[in-house]
Design a protein around this motif. Sequence first.
Motif, PDB file in Angstrom:
ATOM      1  N   GLN A  47     -23.545  17.814  99.941  1.00 56.20           N
ATOM      2  CA  GLN A  47     -23.444  16.385  99.715  1.00 56.20           C
ATOM      3  C   GLN A  47     -23.244  15.494 101.010  1.00 56.20           C
ATOM      4  O   GLN A  47     -23.967  14.578 101.311  1.00 56.20           O
ATOM      5  N   THR A  48     -22.428  15.968 101.917  1.00 55.14           N
ATOM      6  CA  THR A  48     -22.037  15.603 103.211  1.00 55.14           C
ATOM      7  C   THR A  48     -22.505  16.075 104.494  1.00 55.14           C
ATOM      8  O   THR A  48     -22.625  15.712 105.424  1.00 55.14           O
ATOM      9  N   GLU A  49     -23.065  17.427 104.195  1.00 50.53           N
ATOM     10  CA  GLU A  49     -23.596  18.368 105.324  1.00 50.53           C
ATOM     11  C   GLU A  49     -22.459  18.684 106.343  1.00 50.53           C
ATOM     12  O   GLU A  49     -22.940  19.006 107.224  1.00 50.53           O
ATOM     13  N   GLU A  50     -21.139  18.505 105.676  1.00 54.57           N
ATOM     14  CA  GLU A  50     -20.311  19.213 106.851  1.00 54.57           C
ATOM     15  C   GLU A  50     -20.156  20.633 106.788  1.00 54.57           C
ATOM     16  O   GLU A  50     -20.444  21.073 105.497  1.00 54.57           O
ATOM     17  N   THR A  51     -19.986  21.176 107.867  1.00 50.33           N
ATOM     18  CA  THR A  51     -20.082  22.659 107.685  1.00 50.33           C
ATOM     19  C   THR A  51     -18.930  23.042 108.584  1.00 50.33           C
ATOM     20  O   THR A  51     -18.489  22.663 109.716  1.00 50.33           O
ATOM     21  N   VAL A  52     -18.312  24.136 107.897  1.00 47.22           N
ATOM     22  CA  VAL A  52     -17.083  25.140 108.665  1.00 47.22           C
ATOM     23  C   VAL A  52     -17.126  26.404 108.350  1.00 47.22           C
ATOM     24  O   VAL A  52     -18.261  26.756 107.609  1.00 47.22           O
ATOM     25  N   GLY A  58     -11.217  35.232 105.471  1.00 46.44           N
ATOM     26  CA  GLY A  58     -12.093  34.590 104.663  1.00 46.44           C
ATOM     27  C   GLY A  58     -11.851  33.232 104.067  1.00 46.44           C
ATOM     28  O   GLY A  58     -12.507  32.662 103.339  1.00 46.44           O
ATOM     29  N   SER A  59     -10.697  32.835 104.834  1.00 50.07           N
ATOM     30  CA  SER A  59     -10.306  31.582 104.271  1.00 50.07           C
ATOM     31  C   SER A  59     -11.126  30.218 104.929  1.00 50.07           C
ATOM     32  O   SER A  59     -11.658  30.468 105.960  1.00 50.07           O
ATOM     33  N   PHE A  60     -11.083  29.034 104.185  1.00 48.15           N
ATOM     34  CA  PHE A  60     -11.732  28.018 104.765  1.00 48.15           C
ATOM     35  C   PHE A  60     -11.273  26.506 104.070  1.00 48.15           C
ATOM     36  O   PHE A  60     -10.631  26.601 103.101  1.00 48.15           O
ATOM     37  N   SER A  61     -11.370  25.452 104.930  1.00 49.39           N
ATOM     38  CA  SER A  61     -10.951  24.352 104.383  1.00 49.39           C
ATOM     39  C   SER A  61     -12.039  23.206 104.869  1.00 49.39           C
ATOM     40  O   SER A  61     -12.561  23.377 105.801  1.00 49.39           O
ATOM     41  N   ILE A  62     -12.401  22.383 103.770  1.00 47.19           N
ATOM     42  CA  ILE A  62     -13.598  21.505 103.885  1.00 47.19           C
ATOM     43  C   ILE A  62     -13.195  20.230 103.098  1.00 47.19           C
ATOM     44  O   ILE A  62     -12.521  20.308 102.181  1.00 47.19           O
TER      45      ILE A  62
END
Length: 255
Positions: A47-52, A58-62
Amino acid sequence: MIQKITCFLFVMVGQACLSQVQERSVFTGKIASNTSSLDGVYVINAQTEETVSTSDSGSFSILAKADDVLVFSSISFKEKRIMLKPEDFSNLNFTVNLNMVMYQLQEVVVKRYDNINAERLGIIPEGQKKYTAAERKLQTATALNATANGGGMAGGSISADPLLNFFSGRTAMLKKEAAVEKKEFFMKLLENMFSLDHFINRLKIPEEYVKGFEYYAVDNEKFTVILNSKNKTSTEFLLGELATKYKEIIASENK
């Protein structure tokens, strides 16, 4: 009037955008797979096209909110899309399982380059003597190998190993081993050049004497030199002469 309407629209749009940003919060999760390399996987909010990208674990925050779709993309894994639910934001162990991409080779072509060796590649100088395994052992056991003396004396010292090997009988044993290995090499060379049928039907050697004739032939130094040259015509000619002599030996022994 038009200016008032325009300002009103800008304010409404700004508030809508601000409310959308405020609705999203930091969403934390991790990926899992049957591999230890989990870093570098892209996590995209569609939806926002934000990429991390994921960390080593294997962890991520967005930034995300409920109903946003997260896309997990990597060259090593199959793409996966997950629509976030309200309960996902309270799940402290939110995990997405990814499947690895299996690449199947359609065709494998193996080319043989017979002329490629250490000399042609420039690793060693051309024309150096080639040793078999037994010959290398013998060379090591008998070489004097003078070494420079680290002290103030001129010249150097000579290893006593060759003398010890000589008196212990190791040198004699290694010489026998090298001779046997060389004879086996010529036997294989001879058998690869001529078939059993050639010995029996062409040279008229009885089948039970063929192996003995092969040993008799490779004991002849002149024959092994020609055999090693791989000149089949010359080898066959001398082999015929040796066969005549060998059949005479057999005849004399059978009298």
